[in-house]
Design an enzyme around this catalytic site. Structure first.
Site, PDB file in Angstrom:
ATOM      1  N   ARG A  11      30.730 -54.562  96.517  1.00 44.02           N
ATOM      2  CA  ARG A  11      30.904 -53.805  97.762  1.00 44.02           C
ATOM      3  C   ARG A  11      31.724 -54.623  98.746  1.00 44.02           C
ATOM      4  O   ARG A  11      31.807 -55.849  98.653  1.00 44.02           O
ATOM      5  CB  ARG A  11      29.564 -53.445  98.392  1.00 44.02           C
ATOM      6  CG  ARG A  11      28.712 -54.636  98.860  1.00 44.02           C
ATOM      7  CD  ARG A  11      28.873 -54.971 100.322  1.00 44.02           C
ATOM      8  NE  ARG A  11      28.200 -56.207 100.683  1.00 44.02           N
ATOM      9  CZ  ARG A  11      28.787 -57.395 100.720  1.00 44.02           C
ATOM     10  NH1 ARG A  11      30.045 -57.533 100.393  1.00 44.02           N
ATOM     11  NH2 ARG A  11      28.108 -58.479 101.082  1.00 44.02           N
ATOM     12  N   GLY A 101      32.558 -65.413  91.239  1.00 44.48           N
ATOM     13  CA  GLY A 101      31.701 -66.229  92.111  1.00 44.48           C
ATOM     14  C   GLY A 101      32.133 -66.534  93.538  1.00 44.48           C
ATOM     15  O   GLY A 101      33.292 -66.813  93.810  1.00 44.48           O
ATOM     16  N   SER A 106      29.635 -59.306  96.542  1.00 48.43           N
ATOM     17  CA  SER A 106      28.376 -58.908  95.892  1.00 48.43           C
ATOM     18  C   SER A 106      28.437 -58.860  94.365  1.00 48.43           C
ATOM     19  O   SER A 106      27.913 -57.934  93.740  1.00 48.43           O
ATOM     20  CB  SER A 106      27.881 -57.555  96.443  1.00 48.43           C
ATOM     21  OG  SER A 106      27.550 -57.689  97.787  1.00 48.43           O
ATOM     22  N   ASP A 148      23.521 -54.841 100.229  1.00 49.00           N
ATOM     23  CA  ASP A 148      24.386 -54.908  99.052  1.00 49.00           C
ATOM     24  C   ASP A 148      23.861 -54.022  97.924  1.00 49.00           C
ATOM     25  O   ASP A 148      24.624 -53.359  97.217  1.00 49.00           O
ATOM     26  CB  ASP A 148      24.503 -56.349  98.556  1.00 49.00           C
ATOM     27  CG  ASP A 148      24.948 -57.300  99.657  1.00 49.00           C
ATOM     28  OD1 ASP A 148      25.486 -56.820 100.668  1.00 49.00           O
ATOM     29  OD2 ASP A 148      24.741 -58.515  99.497  1.00 49.00           O
ATOM     30  N   TYR A 197      23.271 -69.343 105.615  1.00 48.06           N
ATOM     31  CA  TYR A 197      22.730 -67.981 105.724  1.00 48.06           C
ATOM     32  C   TYR A 197      21.290 -68.000 106.249  1.00 48.06           C
ATOM     33  O   TYR A 197      20.950 -67.305 107.205  1.00 48.06           O
ATOM     34  CB  TYR A 197      22.786 -67.294 104.354  1.00 48.06           C
ATOM     35  CG  TYR A 197      22.311 -65.858 104.355  1.00 48.06           C
ATOM     36  CD1 TYR A 197      23.216 -64.807 104.501  1.00 48.06           C
ATOM     37  CD2 TYR A 197      20.965 -65.533 104.204  1.00 48.06           C
ATOM     38  CE1 TYR A 197      22.791 -63.481 104.501  1.00 48.06           C
ATOM     39  CE2 TYR A 197      20.528 -64.213 104.207  1.00 48.06           C
ATOM     40  CZ  TYR A 197      21.449 -63.199 104.349  1.00 48.06           C
ATOM     41  OH  TYR A 197      21.014 -61.890 104.359  1.00 48.06           O
TER      42      TYR A 197
HETATM   43  C1  GLA Z   1      24.743 -61.063 102.221  1.00 44.75           C
HETATM   44  C2  GLA Z   1      23.331 -60.519 102.042  1.00 44.75           C
HETATM   45  C3  GLA Z   1      23.166 -59.196 102.784  1.00 44.75           C
HETATM   46  C4  GLA Z   1      23.621 -59.315 104.235  1.00 44.75           C
HETATM   47  C5  GLA Z   1      24.987 -59.970 104.326  1.00 44.75           C
HETATM   48  C6  GLA Z   1      25.409 -60.266 105.743  1.00 44.75           C
HETATM   49  O1  GLA Z   1      25.663 -60.225 101.601  1.00 44.75           O
HETATM   50  O2  GLA Z   1      23.049 -60.328 100.687  1.00 44.75           O
HETATM   51  O3  GLA Z   1      21.831 -58.768 102.710  1.00 44.75           O
HETATM   52  O4  GLA Z   1      22.657 -59.970 105.007  1.00 44.75           O
HETATM   53  O5  GLA Z   1      25.051 -61.186 103.595  1.00 44.75           O
HETATM   54  O6  GLA Z   1      25.666 -59.090 106.417  1.00 44.75           O
END
Ligand code: GLA
Length: 338
Positions: A11, A101, A106, A148, A197
């Protein structure tokens, strides 16, 4: 025999970053690129080879701790098998049309969703998305949100999905025909588990401890936060929630200039308030934004590396030295039994 071909797309998120795990709004679209697993169901084990990865994966079921499976790419298969909880496995081959990677597109979600579809069977897509999210959390140890997985499993051809991550209501919004969406790799790879993150996620929850759910908070409430770093992080999240609605409205009104302005504002917020960008990403964006036909550019996904989403006039080819592709808003995952 139960032979199958399972495909789940990656995505690109257009706007609404780090908003999902606080129940906010996101605006991703499924791509026409993703992961395909071609295989045969088994009882009691998974074995898989990947066109991208040197080392094959083999493990027996049930899996106790998916995060300890080696090689590491097999953890997503192990976590999917554990969450599917059917005792079924597969002998399969994995092919990808996504770049490998750390792309922010995603890839791991696509792998997990394609495996779950085979191991669990098709069904309620939102329930599968919740299962896929839990599986990815098991595999990585990172408490990601649900954007995602919903994008990959519930994608709608021609549309981006406005997802309310609190109610899980999905509103498909057609992408304007005159808009070219491009994905450009920044050249900077990152794995979510090695990135900041989780630190950013903690900051968002710290803000919620003071002013309540960010999905309901106003910018005025955000300004009452005393810690300047927490305040910036929260300002980004509250701003991006509003930008999702604004971009969906701009799409509906076919207002490309406004959509582009929102994309650029989203990037500034992500880079300056959320501090999720890097010098390498900024350099690529600076290079892109001055090119003929390019309207706007924003770092997409979890941050600190990965890909840039670009809004451009139809037919624009970006001049970059990294991987890029046109992004076609596509349907979600599918499985064919043979
Ligand atoms: C990653 C996580 C999502 C989201 C994004 C940031 O893709 O898997 O759940 O938090 O970062 O928007």
């Amino acid at each position: 025999m139960h032979a199958f071909e399972s495909f789940a797309p990656g995505r690109v998120n257009l706007i609404g970053e780090h908003t999902d795990y606080t129940g906010g709004l996101v605006f991703p679209m499924a791509l026409d690129r993703g992961i395909t697993i071609t295989g045969t169901l088994t009882q009691g084990h998974v074995s898989a080879v990947s066109s991208n990865e040197g080392e094959p994966v083999w493990f027996v079921l049930p899996v106790d701790d998916p995060a300890s499976v080696t090689p590491a790419w097999g953890r997503f298969l192990a976590a999917a098998a554990k969450r599917a909880d059917t005792g079924r496995g597969f002998d399969g081959r994995i092919d990808t049309s996504l770049p490998t990677g750390g792309t922010g597109l995603s890839t791991s979600t696509a792998l997990t969703c394609a495996a779950l579809l085979a191991l669990r069977g098709d069904g309620d897509r939102l329930e599968l998305a919740k299962m896929a999210k839990a599986a990815e959390q098991d595999a990585t140890g990172v408490q990601i949100g649900i954007m995602d997985q919903i994008a990959s499993l519930c994608g709608v051809a021609g549309s981006a999905l406005m997802i309310d991550c609190h109610s899980l209501e999905i509103t498909p919004v057609p992408v304007p025909e005159g808009l070219e969406v491009l994905i450009v790799h920044s050249g900077q790879r990152r794995e979510i588990a090695d990135s900041a993150y989780s630190e950013r996620r903690n900051a968002c929850f710290a803000a919620e401890g003071d002013i309540g759910p960010l999905r309901c908070a106003s910018l005025a409430e955000v300004e009452t936060l005393t810690d300047p770093v927490i305040r910036k992080r929260a300002r980004h999240v509250v701003g991006d929630n509003a930008r999702v609605r604004a971009m969906a409205d701009a799409f509906t009104a076919d207002d490309l200039r406004l959509a582009a302005q929102i994309l650029n504002e989203g990037h500034r917020s992500y880079a300056e308030d959320f501090e999720a960008s890097t010098p390498m990403i900024e350099a690529v964006i600076e290079q892109l934004i001055v090119q003929p036909g390019v309207l706007a550019a924003r770092l997409t996904g979890g941050g600190f590396g990965g890909s840039i989403v670009v809004f451009a006039e139809q037919g624009t080819d970006p001049h970059v030295s990294t991987w890029w592709s046109r992004a076609t808003p596509s349907a979600g995952a599918r499985i064919d039994w043979r």
